[in-house]
Design an enzyme around this catalytic site. Structure first.
Site, PDB file in Angstrom:
ATOM      1  N   ASP A  24      43.889 -26.456  79.364  1.00 28.14           N
ATOM      2  CA  ASP A  24      43.203 -25.696  78.327  1.00 28.14           C
ATOM      3  C   ASP A  24      42.106 -26.526  77.669  1.00 28.14           C
ATOM      4  OD1 ASP A  24      42.925 -23.777  76.053  1.00 28.14           O
ATOM      5  OD2 ASP A  24      44.815 -23.039  76.861  1.00 28.14           O
ATOM      6  N   SER A  75      40.982 -18.959  75.143  1.00 23.27           N
ATOM      7  CA  SER A  75      42.221 -19.086  75.910  1.00 23.27           C
ATOM      8  C   SER A  75      42.724 -17.731  76.369  1.00 23.27           C
ATOM      9  CB  SER A  75      43.287 -19.786  75.062  1.00 23.27           C
ATOM     10  OG  SER A  75      42.918 -21.107  74.765  1.00 23.27           O
ATOM     11  N   HIS A 136      38.189 -15.080  67.115  1.00 18.27           N
ATOM     12  CA  HIS A 136      39.245 -14.263  66.504  1.00 18.27           C
ATOM     13  C   HIS A 136      38.722 -12.974  65.894  1.00 18.27           C
ATOM     14  CE1 HIS A 136      42.519 -17.269  66.758  1.00 18.27           C
ATOM     15  NE2 HIS A 136      41.524 -18.134  66.701  1.00 18.27           N
ATOM     16  N   ARG A 166      37.420 -24.305  62.828  1.00 24.41           N
ATOM     17  CA  ARG A 166      37.922 -24.773  64.125  1.00 24.41           C
ATOM     18  C   ARG A 166      37.065 -24.244  65.263  1.00 24.41           C
ATOM     19  NH1 ARG A 166      44.422 -24.755  64.626  1.00 24.41           N
ATOM     20  NH2 ARG A 166      43.815 -25.060  66.790  1.00 24.41           N
ATOM     21  N   ASP A 167      36.825 -22.956  65.265  1.00 17.61           N
ATOM     22  CA  ASP A 167      35.956 -22.358  66.281  1.00 17.61           C
ATOM     23  C   ASP A 167      34.521 -22.241  65.768  1.00 17.61           C
ATOM     24  OD1 ASP A 167      37.997 -21.868  68.254  1.00 17.61           O
ATOM     25  OD2 ASP A 167      38.777 -20.376  66.870  1.00 17.61           O
ATOM     26  N   ARG A 198      41.810 -20.633  57.304  1.00 19.62           N
ATOM     27  CA  ARG A 198      42.656 -20.073  58.369  1.00 19.62           C
ATOM     28  C   ARG A 198      43.980 -20.824  58.496  1.00 19.62           C
ATOM     29  NH1 ARG A 198      39.942 -21.000  64.130  1.00 19.62           N
ATOM     30  NH2 ARG A 198      42.101 -20.870  64.827  1.00 19.62           N
ATOM     31  N   ARG A 204      50.425 -19.191  63.021  1.00 17.35           N
ATOM     32  CA  ARG A 204      51.126 -18.411  64.047  1.00 17.35           C
ATOM     33  C   ARG A 204      52.464 -19.026  64.447  1.00 17.35           C
ATOM     34  NH1 ARG A 204      47.222 -19.636  69.300  1.00 17.35           N
ATOM     35  NH2 ARG A 204      47.579 -21.875  69.415  1.00 17.35           N
ATOM     36  N   ARG A 271      41.717 -10.704  67.797  1.00 16.65           N
ATOM     37  CA  ARG A 271      42.677 -11.550  68.521  1.00 16.65           C
ATOM     38  C   ARG A 271      44.007 -11.503  67.792  1.00 16.65           C
ATOM     39  NH1 ARG A 271      41.925 -17.908  70.318  1.00 16.65           N
ATOM     40  NH2 ARG A 271      44.047 -18.552  69.865  1.00 16.65           N
ATOM     41  N   ASP A 273      47.154 -13.297  68.143  1.00 17.03           N
ATOM     42  CA  ASP A 273      48.177 -14.309  67.897  1.00 17.03           C
ATOM     43  C   ASP A 273      48.128 -14.937  66.513  1.00 17.03           C
ATOM     44  OD1 ASP A 273      45.783 -15.576  68.619  1.00 17.03           O
ATOM     45  OD2 ASP A 273      46.813 -17.342  69.408  1.00 17.03           O
ATOM     46  N   ARG A 274      46.941 -15.030  65.935  1.00 17.27           N
ATOM     47  CA  ARG A 274      46.841 -15.625  64.594  1.00 17.27           C
ATOM     48  C   ARG A 274      46.644 -14.580  63.505  1.00 17.27           C
ATOM     49  NH1 ARG A 274      46.993 -20.940  64.204  1.00 17.27           N
ATOM     50  NH2 ARG A 274      46.577 -22.242  66.025  1.00 17.27           N
ATOM     51  N   LYS A 370      50.750 -22.532  73.255  1.00 18.78           N
ATOM     52  CA  LYS A 370      50.040 -21.730  74.254  1.00 18.78           C
ATOM     53  C   LYS A 370      50.970 -20.785  75.001  1.00 18.78           C
ATOM     54  CE  LYS A 370      45.908 -23.553  73.636  1.00 18.78           C
ATOM     55  NZ  LYS A 370      44.710 -22.762  73.258  1.00 18.78           N
ATOM     56  N   ASP A 437      42.316 -28.800  74.529  1.00 13.95           N
ATOM     57  CA  ASP A 437      41.805 -27.794  73.602  1.00 13.95           C
ATOM     58  C   ASP A 437      42.241 -28.057  72.171  1.00 13.95           C
ATOM     59  OD1 ASP A 437      40.457 -25.372  72.923  1.00 13.95           O
ATOM     60  OD2 ASP A 437      42.388 -24.370  72.825  1.00 13.95           O
ATOM     61  N   HIS A 441      39.908 -29.360  68.990  1.00 11.11           N
ATOM     62  CA  HIS A 441      39.645 -28.493  67.839  1.00 11.11           C
ATOM     63  C   HIS A 441      39.638 -29.261  66.519  1.00 11.11           C
ATOM     64  CE1 HIS A 441      39.076 -24.510  69.295  1.00 11.11           C
ATOM     65  NE2 HIS A 441      40.227 -24.411  69.904  1.00 11.11           N
ATOM     66  N   ASP A 478      40.702 -22.780  81.237  1.00 10.22           N
ATOM     67  CA  ASP A 478      40.382 -21.437  80.750  1.00 10.22           C
ATOM     68  C   ASP A 478      39.029 -21.385  80.059  1.00 10.22           C
ATOM     69  OD1 ASP A 478      41.260 -23.094  78.759  1.00 10.22           O
ATOM     70  OD2 ASP A 478      42.616 -21.652  77.835  1.00 10.22           O
ATOM     71  N   HIS A 479      38.561 -22.505  79.560  1.00 11.33           N
ATOM     72  CA  HIS A 479      37.269 -22.613  78.876  1.00 11.33           C
ATOM     73  C   HIS A 479      37.004 -24.081  78.597  1.00 11.33           C
ATOM     74  CE1 HIS A 479      39.358 -23.509  75.119  1.00 11.33           C
ATOM     75  NE2 HIS A 479      40.143 -22.473  75.364  1.00 11.33           N
ATOM     76  N   HIS A 506      34.864 -24.015  71.041  1.00  8.56           N
ATOM     77  CA  HIS A 506      34.829 -23.912  72.495  1.00  8.56           C
ATOM     78  C   HIS A 506      33.383 -24.014  72.951  1.00  8.56           C
ATOM     79  CE1 HIS A 506      38.828 -21.406  72.496  1.00  8.56           C
ATOM     80  NE2 HIS A 506      38.980 -22.652  72.092  1.00  8.56           N
TER      81      HIS A 506
END
Length: 562
Positions: A24, A75, A136, A166-167, A198, A204, A271, A273-274, A370, A437, A441, A478-479, A506
């Site tokens: 990742d 991801s 997200h 982070r992103d 965040r 999460r 997104r 998951d979070r 993950k 990953d 971050h 994945d990225h 990313h």
């Protein structure tokens, strides 16, 4: 000698497993001051994988993974594209298309939220992350929802916003909030009601003390010290004390901005998951009594291998009544929300389903950070394991940020793989290593270099156990992320006097693709073409002599010259 005995072995195992390793966040880019992968000098990766076995690069961003052009990969989309062998238009694209086609105002979920607020006289609350990135959420979606709410003549619309860090760059939040404030200036009915990093609003991993802080701010049951006059000024003060966007302490503005009975709420993160953890105290009546949550799968499906979070949630000081809760996408099917604006599409003939239909046992292995990548997303947005699919999740270390533990749980994953292949049961294994990953971050270059060295050792260990099993190992990502920890205004790796800025996002860079098999070692007749992530699944099936289903529109990249 480093290469001694790499291929000198014999195996009597009946099953020769194919092991797909997804590192990742491992991208491919020229050397630069921020390229942790090059700086780490990963010996096994460089001297064996890239020098002795067929390899290529894959596009892992933009339209190649179902995202808008030039949008960095994630991801989620990466694992989905790898697992289903085709490009699936992501939620981001579907939502954007709805806005561009002027159809968002017709969405039944949003209409329901609006009608509820108008009929009860309640407020409409828009909750989600605002960022220059779009991993997200999307600022475009927020603006479209604001326009929708204004067009519906809702008396009070309150924005509850999470800053990124982070992103997106660590202190980008202030300029984003200023843009939001300017955007809503013509609308007296729209106000910014609260702000949070965040770290608190989008946890999460059942760190409920973080979620509780946000929940209590949103409902106005927190201490008076969390009430401020000006959101942008507050962010500036946070920066002065070293508190960057990700870690902004939750606060709310003065006035009537809290969530009350009879209100409507739209969670606009796409997104899942979070976003889902914060939704739970709003919609689950038995929230306080939940002691175990299976995040990856529905609680009532009894999947004992799904990742669990144990321990009590928190005691709500207030429970809301008669509220309408809408989520942008389906965060988790156990959440009893009022409506989902963009429900998941039905995707068939994933790599997982193909193996199951053939009666092959398969193992999906990752650490808890993950887990959803090797289950829900890789399986084609499916919440339930298929027949003969085993999921093994290793707990991620409990640290505030992963630069404090750059090795994460890589060694435990390798140990689980050794144990699994020793059973002579699994024909296919997918592994996710999260280090490149998650550590990247944090923006910590030194820690990310350490993470890459850990991964290099892990890749060597995985190859050793796969090799001894007579199997095949494929490696991709994945990225990108770890290869670009410093960005430059000139966007140039070479000709710049700019010292650059820390980059925690990313990247748009391609990712490596390597196939390691005994007979492929230093074999000039074996070639691997460049391609896209959607080509991984067809390549895997072709390698195993399995017919590629017509639903997989990717192509086989492996070429053997006779």
């Amino acid at each position: 000698m480093f290469l001694d005995n790499l291929l000198s072995f014999s195996s009597e195992k009946k099953i020769k497993p194919v092991v797909l390793v997804v590192c990742d966040g491992w991208g491919v880019a020229p050397d630069s001051e921020g390229n942790a992968i090059v700086k780490a000098k990963p010996r096994f990766f460089n001297e064996v994988m890239m020098s002795k076995f067929p390899n290529s690069i894959l596009i892992a961003s933009g339209e190649s993974v179902g995202l808008p052009a030039n949008v960095v990969g994630t991801s989620e989309v990466g694992h989905l594209t790898i697992g289903v062998g085709r490009v699936i238009d992501e939620s981001l694209v579907r939502i954007n298309r709805s806005i561009d086609d002027n159809k968002l105002s017709q969405n039944e979920a949003f209409v329901k939220a609006s009608a509820h607020a108008l009929s009860t006289g309640g407020k409409l609350h828009l909750i989600g992350m605002v960022s220059s990135g779009s991993v997200h959420s999307s600022i475009k979606h927020l603006y479209a929802l604001i326009d929708f709410a204004v067009s519906q003549h809702i008396p009070k619309v309150v924005l509850h916003l999470f800053t990124d860090g982070r992103d997106a760059p660590p202190t980008n939040g202030k300029s984003v909030l200023e843009a939001v404030r300017e955007r809503i200036a013509p609308y007296p009915s729209v106000v910014i009601g609260s702000i949070s990093g965040r770290y608190f609003g989008m946890d999460r991993d059942a760190r409920w003390e973080r979620t509780q802080k946000v929940y209590e701010v949103l409902l106005g049951v927190e201490t008076p010290s969390t009430i401020i006059k000006n959101v942008v000024d507050y962010i500036s003060e946070c920066y002065k004390t070293g508190q960057t966007d990700e870690f902004i302490t939750p606060v709310r503005a003065e006035g009537d901005v809290t969530i009350s009975d009879n209100d409507s709420i739209i969670f606009f993160n796409f997104r899942a998951d979070r976003a889902r953890q914060l939704v739970m105290p709003f919609v689950l009546r038995d929230f306080e009594s939940i002691n175990s949550i299976e995040w990856g799968f529905d609680i009532d499906q009894g999947n004992t291998n799904a990742r669990k979070s144990s321990g009590p949630t928190f005691q709500r000081k207030k429970i809301l009544n008669n509220i309408c809760v809408v989520t942008m996408t389906e965060y988790q099917s156990i959440l009893t929300v009022s409506a989902v604006a963009f429900p998941p599409e039905n995707i068939s003939h994933s790599l997982t389903e193909v193996f199951s239909s053939l009666g092959y046992h398969q193992l999906h292995l990752a650490e808890s950070e993950k887990e959803r990548m090797v289950s829900f997303y890789f399986d084609g947005l499916k919440n339930k394991l298929v027949e003969k699919e085993d999921l093994k999740i290793v707990a991620s270390p409990k640290v505030a940020t992963y630069d404090l533990r750059p090795e994460m749980s890589a060694k435990k994953i390798v140990s689980e793989l050794k144990r699994a292949l020793g059973k002579d049961l699994y024909s296919f294994v997918i592994i996710n290593f999260a280090n490149a990953d998650m550590v990247a971050h944090t923006g910590n270059l030194k820690a990310t270099i350490s993470a890459i060295k850990t991964l290099d050792n892990a890749l060597k260990d995985v190859w050793e156990v796969v090799r001894k099993s007579g199997g095949t190992m494929l490696m991709t990502a994945d990225h990108g992320n770890a290869e670009e920890l410093i960005s430059y205004r000139a966007r140039s790796y070479y000709f710049t006097s700019d010292s650059g800025e820390v980059n925690t996002e990313h990247s748009n860079n391609p990712v490596p693709f390597v196939i390691m098999k005994e007979e492929f070692f230093d074999n000039p007749k074996v070639k691997l073409d460049n391609g896209m992530l959607s080509d991984v699944a067809p390549t895997v099936l072709s390698l195993m002599g399995i017919k590629v289903p017509e639903q997989m529109t990717g192509k086989n990249l492996l070429k053997i010259i006779n």
